[in-house]
Design a protein around this motif. Structure first.
Motif, PDB file in Angstrom:
ATOM      1  N   VAL A 276       0.851  -1.191   0.000  1.00  0.00           N
ATOM      2  CA  VAL A 276       0.000   0.000   0.000  1.00  0.00           C
ATOM      3  C   VAL A 276       0.885   1.239   0.000  1.00  0.00           C
ATOM      4  O   VAL A 276       1.889   1.299   0.730  1.00  0.00           O
ATOM      5  CB  VAL A 276      -0.917   0.055   1.244  1.00  0.00           C
ATOM      6  N   GLU A 277       0.519   2.203  -0.805  1.00  0.00           N
ATOM      7  CA  GLU A 277       1.127   3.530  -0.725  1.00  0.00           C
ATOM      8  C   GLU A 277       0.112   4.459  -0.054  1.00  0.00           C
ATOM      9  O   GLU A 277      -0.973   4.697  -0.597  1.00  0.00           O
ATOM     10  CB  GLU A 277       1.504   4.052  -2.111  1.00  0.00           C
ATOM     11  N   ASP A 349      10.285   0.819  -6.962  1.00  0.00           N
ATOM     12  CA  ASP A 349      11.304   0.846  -5.925  1.00  0.00           C
ATOM     13  C   ASP A 349      10.999   1.972  -4.947  1.00  0.00           C
ATOM     14  O   ASP A 349      10.433   3.007  -5.305  1.00  0.00           O
ATOM     15  CB  ASP A 349      12.687   1.081  -6.547  1.00  0.00           C
ATOM     16  N   GLY A 350      11.384   1.781  -3.715  1.00  0.00           N
ATOM     17  CA  GLY A 350      11.154   2.809  -2.712  1.00  0.00           C
ATOM     18  C   GLY A 350      11.370   2.256  -1.320  1.00  0.00           C
ATOM     19  O   GLY A 350      11.635   1.062  -1.129  1.00  0.00           O
ATOM     20  N   ASP A 351      11.261   3.127  -0.340  1.00  0.00           N
ATOM     21  CA  ASP A 351      11.523   2.771   1.044  1.00  0.00           C
ATOM     22  C   ASP A 351      10.236   2.268   1.691  1.00  0.00           C
ATOM     23  O   ASP A 351       9.499   3.019   2.335  1.00  0.00           O
ATOM     24  CB  ASP A 351      12.062   3.997   1.793  1.00  0.00           C
ATOM     25  N   PHE A 352       9.954   0.983   1.523  1.00  0.00           N
ATOM     26  CA  PHE A 352       8.753   0.373   2.096  1.00  0.00           C
ATOM     27  C   PHE A 352       9.076  -0.228   3.459  1.00  0.00           C
ATOM     28  O   PHE A 352      10.143  -0.825   3.653  1.00  0.00           O
ATOM     29  CB  PHE A 352       8.227  -0.743   1.186  1.00  0.00           C
ATOM     30  N   ALA A 353       8.139  -0.093   4.388  1.00  0.00           N
ATOM     31  CA  ALA A 353       8.200  -0.860   5.630  1.00  0.00           C
ATOM     32  C   ALA A 353       7.557  -2.204   5.338  1.00  0.00           C
ATOM     33  O   ALA A 353       6.438  -2.262   4.814  1.00  0.00           O
ATOM     34  CB  ALA A 353       7.441  -0.141   6.735  1.00  0.00           C
ATOM     35  N   GLY A 362       2.712  -7.438   4.792  1.00  0.00           N
ATOM     36  CA  GLY A 362       2.851  -6.750   3.530  1.00  0.00           C
ATOM     37  C   GLY A 362       3.855  -5.611   3.612  1.00  0.00           C
ATOM     38  O   GLY A 362       4.688  -5.567   4.523  1.00  0.00           O
ATOM     39  N   ALA A 363       3.780  -4.701   2.642  1.00  0.00           N
ATOM     40  CA  ALA A 363       4.724  -3.589   2.566  1.00  0.00           C
ATOM     41  C   ALA A 363       3.941  -2.279   2.449  1.00  0.00           C
ATOM     42  O   ALA A 363       2.916  -2.212   1.767  1.00  0.00           O
ATOM     43  CB  ALA A 363       5.646  -3.757   1.363  1.00  0.00           C
ATOM     44  N   VAL A 364       4.440  -1.247   3.130  1.00  0.00           N
ATOM     45  CA  VAL A 364       3.758   0.052   3.141  1.00  0.00           C
ATOM     46  C   VAL A 364       4.785   1.167   3.101  1.00  0.00           C
ATOM     47  O   VAL A 364       5.841   1.088   3.726  1.00  0.00           O
ATOM     48  CB  VAL A 364       2.888   0.226   4.416  1.00  0.00           C
ATOM     49  N   ARG A 365       4.462   2.208   2.332  1.00  0.00           N
ATOM     50  CA  ARG A 365       5.253   3.429   2.407  1.00  0.00           C
ATOM     51  C   ARG A 365       4.313   4.627   2.270  1.00  0.00           C
ATOM     52  O   ARG A 365       3.218   4.525   1.704  1.00  0.00           O
ATOM     53  CB  ARG A 365       6.329   3.482   1.328  1.00  0.00           C
ATOM     54  N   LEU A 366       4.735   5.753   2.804  1.00  0.00           N
ATOM     55  CA  LEU A 366       3.984   6.992   2.677  1.00  0.00           C
ATOM     56  C   LEU A 366       4.526   7.767   1.491  1.00  0.00           C
ATOM     57  O   LEU A 366       5.756   7.857   1.306  1.00  0.00           O
ATOM     58  CB  LEU A 366       4.077   7.823   3.956  1.00  0.00           C
ATOM     59  N   VAL A 367       3.627   8.326   0.680  1.00  0.00           N
ATOM     60  CA  VAL A 367       4.026   9.042  -0.533  1.00  0.00           C
ATOM     61  C   VAL A 367       3.334  10.404  -0.572  1.00  0.00           C
ATOM     62  O   VAL A 367       2.359  10.646   0.120  1.00  0.00           O
ATOM     63  CB  VAL A 367       3.677   8.236  -1.810  1.00  0.00           C
ATOM     64  N   GLY A 368       3.846  11.278  -1.429  1.00  0.00           N
ATOM     65  CA  GLY A 368       3.261  12.603  -1.569  1.00  0.00           C
ATOM     66  C   GLY A 368       3.712  13.526  -0.463  1.00  0.00           C
ATOM     67  O   GLY A 368       4.676  13.258   0.255  1.00  0.00           O
ATOM     68  N   ALA A 369       3.016  14.639  -0.334  1.00  0.00           N
ATOM     69  CA  ALA A 369       3.398  15.650   0.651  1.00  0.00           C
ATOM     70  C   ALA A 369       2.188  16.055   1.476  1.00  0.00           C
ATOM     71  O   ALA A 369       1.049  16.068   0.981  1.00  0.00           O
ATOM     72  CB  ALA A 369       3.956  16.887  -0.049  1.00  0.00           C
ATOM     73  N   TYR A 370       2.426  16.348   2.753  1.00  0.00           N
ATOM     74  CA  TYR A 370       1.348  16.820   3.619  1.00  0.00           C
ATOM     75  C   TYR A 370       0.919  18.223   3.190  1.00  0.00           C
ATOM     76  O   TYR A 370       1.766  19.043   2.810  1.00  0.00           O
ATOM     77  CB  TYR A 370       1.799  16.876   5.068  1.00  0.00           C
ATOM     78  N   PRO A 371      -0.372  18.520   3.242  1.00  0.00           N
ATOM     79  CA  PRO A 371      -0.829  19.883   2.944  1.00  0.00           C
ATOM     80  C   PRO A 371      -0.242  20.868   3.961  1.00  0.00           C
ATOM     81  O   PRO A 371       0.197  20.480   5.048  1.00  0.00           O
ATOM     82  CB  PRO A 371      -2.344  19.796   3.095  1.00  0.00           C
TER      83      PRO A 371
END
Length: 376
Positions: A276-277, A349-353, A362-371
């Motif tokens: 999940v992103e 590719d990316g920094d997934f937990a 599973g694998a999760v990473r946070l993407v985008g930017a906070y408002p």
């Protein structure tokens, strides 16, 4: 209520009479958590709970959890306010049980202190009892231990354990999750009870006193940082059909965002091979996180493995149920919104937990930017 000077235990720093007074002060609050299932009342060597109702389950699984409040208690001690950390304890313990779809049955607590002050202990237990009332959990027993020489006179720590039940074929978890499921975020009330070692480090480094007025919060720093953990138990149990122990159609998994932050805790309830992103742009972290990050000269993203950043729980639901689940929880007073989608396809590719706490998930990473602050 001091003991006689000739009492050798009192001379060693342990006041058993103060312990008896503390029990008297907390009795009424504890009794309010008791239903007809609790046998024997307050003060026995063991708490007794009538488990006859488990006969109605096809294959009852007992769910158990234990936890503490962590270094948040240091702030309570610093400003001499002890009536809220008990709520934090219930949140940390009981809401872990709800993750598997279990209804909490009963809880016990343990308080260790350097010097037993009856009124302080009663405040702590009243807070625990209030949390148990809110979550429908019986507080059936506990222990208060005085540890002079090991803890300072004003020091204490508290922990607890709880037990719940769920029918085996109605348990929530990674085994239900499918590709295409929606991931919903449930708003936190603030820091909850995790990451306070970083909080205290920031506050100390900035030269802030807990008794000092915090213009950003309209209270003292200590009061703002003691905001109690939100209790999700009743709304979630109502959502998943707690009376029969069965999940509502469409609710597949829940995750309690505690130590480790959003990514690590969500990864624990996803099946291996899925990912999940989580889209940061879907919410704006509340002021307490921004103010602390600024005081510590940290980017918010640097704290994602420590703080919940405004997300206290996550729900993985079918695409078809997502809107209804979010509406139901929002009507119950918990702001809920979509943050991502479960996928089992090829990921970038990316920094997934990946998994956490020994779970091959599973694998999760946070993407985008906070408002920007106040934007959402």
């Amino acid at each position: 209520m001091a003991q006689a000077p000739h009492d050798p235990y009192a001379a060693a720093g342990v006041d058993t009479a103060a312990g008896d007074l503390a029990v008297e002060l907390m009795k009424s609050a504890v009794r309010r958590t008791h239903g007809p299932e609790v046998q024997g009342g307050v003060g026995g060597f063991a708490g007794l709970f009538d488990a006859s109702a488990l006969k109605d389950f096809v294959k009852p699984l007992l769910a158990t959890s234990t936890d503490g409040v962590g270094t948040k208690v240091a702030i309570a001690q610093a400003i001499d306010k002890h009536d809220t950390v008990g709520l934090d304890l219930v949140g940390m313990v009981v809401d872990d049980i709800v993750v598997v779809g279990a209804k909490p049955l009963f809880m016990t607590d343990y308080i260790a202190c350097g010097r037993l002050v009856p009124e302080r202990i009663a405040d702590l237990v009243r807070g625990i009892a209030a949390g148990c009332e809110q979550t429908g959990t019986a507080l059936v027993g506990g222990e208060t231990a005085e540890h002079p020489g090991l803890l300072g006179p004003g020091d204490y720590d508290l922990a607890g354990a709880a037990t719940g039940v769920v029918d085996a074929d109605r348990m929530l978890g990674a085994h239900r999750v499918r590709s295409g499921d929606a991931v919903l975020a449930l708003a936190s009330s603030g820091l909850h009870s995790n990451g306070y070692s970083l909080v205290r480090h920031i506050v100390a480094g900035a030269g802030i006193r807990y008794s000092e007025h915090a213009a950003d919060f309209g209270t003292t720093w200590g009061e703002a940082l003691l905001e109690p953990t939100r209790l999700y138990t009743r709304p979630l149990l109502e959502l998943i059909g707690s009376s029969a122990g069965s999940p509502a159609d469409g609710v597949h998994a829940l995750s309690h965002v505690t130590g480790g932050g959003i990514a690590a805790n969500l990864a624990r309830v996803l099946p291996s091979g899925t990912w999940v992103e989580v889209d940061r742009s879907t919410w704006s972290p509340p002021p307490v996180f921004r103010v602390l990050a600024d005081a510590g000269r940290l980017e918010l993203t640097a704290t994602e493995g420590t703080w919940n950043l405004g997300v206290g729980f996550l729900a993985v639901v079918t695409e078809a149920a997502a809107e209804a689940v979010a509406s139901t929880l929002s009507r119950a007073g918990i702001a809920t919104w979509r943050v991502g989608t479960v996928s089992d396809g090829v990921r970038s590719d990316g920094d997934f937990a990946e998994g956490a706490k020994g779970v091959d998930g599973g694998a999760v990473r946070l993407v985008g930017a906070y408002p920007e602050a106040g934007a959402k």
